[in-house]
Design an enzyme around this catalytic site. Structure first.
Site, mmCIF file in Angstrom:
data_model
loop_
_atom_site.group_PDB
_atom_site.id
_atom_site.type_symbol
_atom_site.label_atom_id
_atom_site.label_comp_id
_atom_site.label_asym_id
_atom_site.label_seq_id
_atom_site.Cartn_x
_atom_site.Cartn_y
_atom_site.Cartn_z
ATOM 1 N N LYS A 68 14.417 -12.287 3.584
ATOM 2 C CA LYS A 68 14.172 -10.870 3.234
ATOM 3 C C LYS A 68 15.552 -10.505 2.314
ATOM 4 O O LYS A 68 16.293 -11.222 2.176
ATOM 5 C CB LYS A 68 14.095 -9.916 4.429
ATOM 6 C CG LYS A 68 12.837 -10.231 5.285
ATOM 7 C CD LYS A 68 12.667 -9.028 6.447
ATOM 8 C CE LYS A 68 11.462 -9.414 7.415
ATOM 9 N NZ LYS A 68 11.396 -8.370 8.310
ATOM 10 N N TYR B 288 1.971 -6.461 4.351
ATOM 11 C CA TYR B 288 2.434 -5.784 5.448
ATOM 12 C C TYR B 288 0.835 -4.955 5.788
ATOM 13 O O TYR B 288 1.205 -4.002 6.926
ATOM 14 C CB TYR B 288 3.624 -5.162 5.629
ATOM 15 C CG TYR B 288 4.962 -6.081 6.059
ATOM 16 C CD1 TYR B 288 4.779 -6.808 7.053
ATOM 17 C CD2 TYR B 288 5.988 -6.218 5.124
ATOM 18 C CE1 TYR B 288 5.954 -7.500 7.665
ATOM 19 C CE2 TYR B 288 6.913 -6.931 5.694
ATOM 20 C CZ TYR B 288 6.863 -7.517 6.860
ATOM 21 O OH TYR B 288 8.044 -8.447 7.155
ATOM 22 N N ASN C 205 16.164 -7.181 9.100
ATOM 23 C CA ASN C 205 16.357 -8.341 9.976
ATOM 24 C C ASN C 205 16.451 -9.453 9.628
ATOM 25 O O ASN C 205 15.922 -10.404 10.151
ATOM 26 C CB ASN C 205 15.396 -8.038 11.081
ATOM 27 C CG ASN C 205 13.941 -8.188 10.884
ATOM 28 O OD1 ASN C 205 13.657 -8.295 9.817
ATOM 29 N ND2 ASN C 205 13.053 -7.668 11.806
ATOM 30 N N HIS D 132 11.443 -13.220 8.062
ATOM 31 C CA HIS D 132 9.988 -13.154 8.411
ATOM 32 C C HIS D 132 9.391 -14.284 9.025
ATOM 33 O O HIS D 132 9.773 -15.401 8.259
ATOM 34 C CB HIS D 132 9.186 -12.348 7.391
ATOM 35 C CG HIS D 132 7.644 -12.343 7.609
ATOM 36 N ND1 HIS D 132 6.821 -11.475 8.455
ATOM 37 C CD2 HIS D 132 6.788 -13.308 7.434
ATOM 38 C CE1 HIS D 132 5.676 -12.042 8.538
ATOM 39 N NE2 HIS D 132 5.453 -13.113 7.998
ATOM 40 N N GLU E 138 -0.891 -15.492 4.804
ATOM 41 C CA GLU E 138 0.481 -15.132 4.134
ATOM 42 C C GLU E 138 0.946 -16.425 3.382
ATOM 43 O O GLU E 138 1.418 -16.092 2.170
ATOM 44 C CB GLU E 138 1.580 -15.129 5.234
ATOM 45 C CG GLU E 138 1.304 -13.720 6.063
ATOM 46 C CD GLU E 138 2.214 -13.398 7.336
ATOM 47 O OE1 GLU E 138 2.222 -12.519 7.972
ATOM 48 O OE2 GLU E 138 2.957 -14.372 7.358
HETATM 49 P P1 IDP Z 1 8.257 -9.515 13.420
HETATM 50 O O1 IDP Z 1 8.920 -9.470 12.183
HETATM 51 O O2 IDP Z 1 9.343 -9.852 14.509
HETATM 52 O O3 IDP Z 1 7.029 -10.281 13.456
HETATM 53 P P2 IDP Z 1 6.709 -7.006 13.361
HETATM 54 O O4 IDP Z 1 6.233 -6.072 14.644
HETATM 55 O O5 IDP Z 1 5.411 -7.781 13.004
HETATM 56 O O6 IDP Z 1 7.944 -7.858 13.826
HETATM 57 O O7 IDP Z 1 7.249 -5.969 12.208
HETATM 58 C C1 IDP Z 1 7.368 -6.231 11.129
HETATM 59 C C2 IDP Z 1 8.810 -5.849 10.552
HETATM 60 O O8 IDP Z 1 8.706 -4.303 10.436
HETATM 61 C C3 IDP Z 1 9.786 -6.117 11.228
HETATM 62 O O9 IDP Z 1 10.308 -7.826 11.158
HETATM 63 C C4 IDP Z 1 10.726 -5.259 10.791
HETATM 64 O O10 IDP Z 1 11.290 -5.499 9.370
HETATM 65 C C5 IDP Z 1 10.137 -3.955 10.886
HETATM 66 N N1 IDP Z 1 9.987 -3.101 11.975
HETATM 67 C C6 IDP Z 1 9.386 -3.377 13.122
HETATM 68 N N2 IDP Z 1 9.500 -2.570 14.097
HETATM 69 C C7 IDP Z 1 10.200 -1.837 13.522
HETATM 70 C C8 IDP Z 1 10.895 -0.326 13.888
HETATM 71 O O11 IDP Z 1 10.599 -0.061 14.970
HETATM 72 N N3 IDP Z 1 11.544 0.341 12.914
HETATM 73 C C9 IDP Z 1 11.795 -0.150 11.768
HETATM 74 N N4 IDP Z 1 11.290 -1.301 11.242
HETATM 75 C C10 IDP Z 1 10.642 -2.091 12.091
HETATM 76 MG MG MG Z 2 5.214 -9.970 12.508
#
Ligand code: IDP
Ligand code: MG
Length: 139
Positions: A9, A49, A112, A115, A126
């Site tokens: 990212k 997304y 984070n 992905h 994807e």
């Molecule tokens: P993942 O990337 O671990 O699969 P997902 O639940 O699919 O997690 O969420 C997609 C992305 O959205 C996460 O990687 C993160 O960047 C963001 N995200 C998820 N939950 C939150 C939150 O509670 N606050 C802000 N951003 C979030």
């Molecule tokens: Mg995800």
């Protein structure tokens, strides 16, 4: 399906951990079979997304994902979807296991670093979002 889509990212690219992420992929019996750097538009990030469009963080997440260059990769290997998600660690870096990419490099639940697809169906969607068949090597 033994392929997954990985993204480094915008925060990961800005932190100069592209090499670290690639090293972890390659040292865990996973093979990179396609790779490029690009910057998504806001609209492209929203399309990527789309499954999260009802979430409160959708607008912020898609702004972030379009905020700078990303590295997209197709990774292949045995059990690659679960294995790569294990290497990434939990979404929230505070809950991620020791030695995972997110534990080591993330500083924010949104920003984070990486992905990874979460199922064969999302991996197929994807991968096709970023690569055509001629851009994916067979190794
Ligand atoms: P993942 O990337 O671990 O699969 P997902 O639940 O699919 O997690 O969420 C997609 C992305 O959205 C996460 O990687 C993160 O960047 C963001 N995200 C998820 N939950 C939150 C939150 O509670 N606050 C802000 N951003 C979030
Ligand atoms: Mg995800």
């Amino acid at each position: 399906m033994k392929r997954t889509l990985s993204i480094i990212k915008p925060d990961g690219v800005a932190k100069d951990v592209i090499g670290e992420v690639i090293k972890r992929i390659e040292s865990n019996q996973l093979k990179i079979i396609a790779m490029k750097m690009l910057q998504m538009t806001k609209t492209q990030a929203e399309g990527f997304y789309a499954v999260h469009k009802e979430r409160p963080f959708f607008d912020s997440l898609t702004d972030f994902m379009a905020s700078g260059p990303i590295v997209v990769m197709v990774i292949e290997g045995k059990n690659v979807i679960d294995k790569y998600r294990e290497l990434m660690g939990a979404t929230n870096f505070e809950e991620a296991a020791e030695g995972t990419i997110r534990k080591d490099f993330a500083t924010d639940i949104e920003k984070n670093v990486v992905h990874g697809s979460d199922s064969p169906e999302t991996a197929a969607f994807e991968i096709a979002y970023f690569f055509n068949t001629f851009e994916i090597a067979s190794r």
